[in-house]
Design a protein around this motif. Sequence first.
Motif, mmCIF file in Angstrom:
data_model
loop_
_atom_site.group_PDB
_atom_site.id
_atom_site.type_symbol
_atom_site.label_atom_id
_atom_site.label_comp_id
_atom_site.label_asym_id
_atom_site.label_seq_id
_atom_site.Cartn_x
_atom_site.Cartn_y
_atom_site.Cartn_z
ATOM 1 N N ASP A 1 0.720 0.307 16.480
ATOM 2 C CA ASP A 1 1.519 1.579 16.832
ATOM 3 C C ASP A 1 1.959 1.723 15.346
ATOM 4 O OD1 ASP A 1 3.469 -0.144 17.745
ATOM 5 O OD2 ASP A 1 4.028 1.894 19.144
ATOM 6 N N LEU B 1 1.929 5.532 13.660
ATOM 7 C CA LEU B 1 2.598 6.830 14.593
ATOM 8 C C LEU B 1 3.702 6.291 14.550
ATOM 9 C CD1 LEU B 1 0.116 6.163 17.991
ATOM 10 C CD2 LEU B 1 -0.214 7.818 16.396
ATOM 11 N N LYS B 2 5.057 5.233 14.863
ATOM 12 C CA LYS B 2 6.069 5.340 14.524
ATOM 13 C C LYS B 2 6.276 5.867 12.718
ATOM 14 C CE LYS B 2 6.746 1.672 17.858
ATOM 15 N NZ LYS B 2 7.493 0.298 17.817
#
Length: 158
Positions: free
Chosen positions: A105, A108-109
């Motif tokens: 992720d 996304l972060k």
Amino acid sequence: MVIADIMDGVGSLEEQALKRKERLKNLKRKNTNEDSSSSKSDAIQLPKPKFRSYKPQDESLQEVKLADAEPPAVDEQVKDLLEAGKEKVVLQDLDISSLAPRKPDWDLKRDVAKKLEKLERRTQKAIAELIWERLKHGTEENLGAIMTMTDNKATDDD
């Protein structure tokens, strides 16, 4: 009367369709006749390629061309490549952390970080406004508690 007009229109459409079919059949026959006659005869004429000489006609340019035409020293290049292949790679110089895969992720972060910063600022502003509202409508006890909280936050931040 209307039905008779419609039937006449349908009849003319059918006649036009039949004429169109006849023309298409004639065109197909004509094309097949041309193809068969042309395939039987070897009269197919392909364009002849034009070979051009790229040798310079000026004598000064021919000298330059000959100087550039010398083949590079391939033996020396091959020897250099072989020697470079014999050298050992030092594994101690590699950083293991750069080889580790990223978390699934991470993108996304990265994309959400800016939005989270904005939301954090808005949240802090909203909290401050709520505190001021309570101060306006609150009692002196609430005022003392809020003052101690703000003092504690100020010392924590420093």
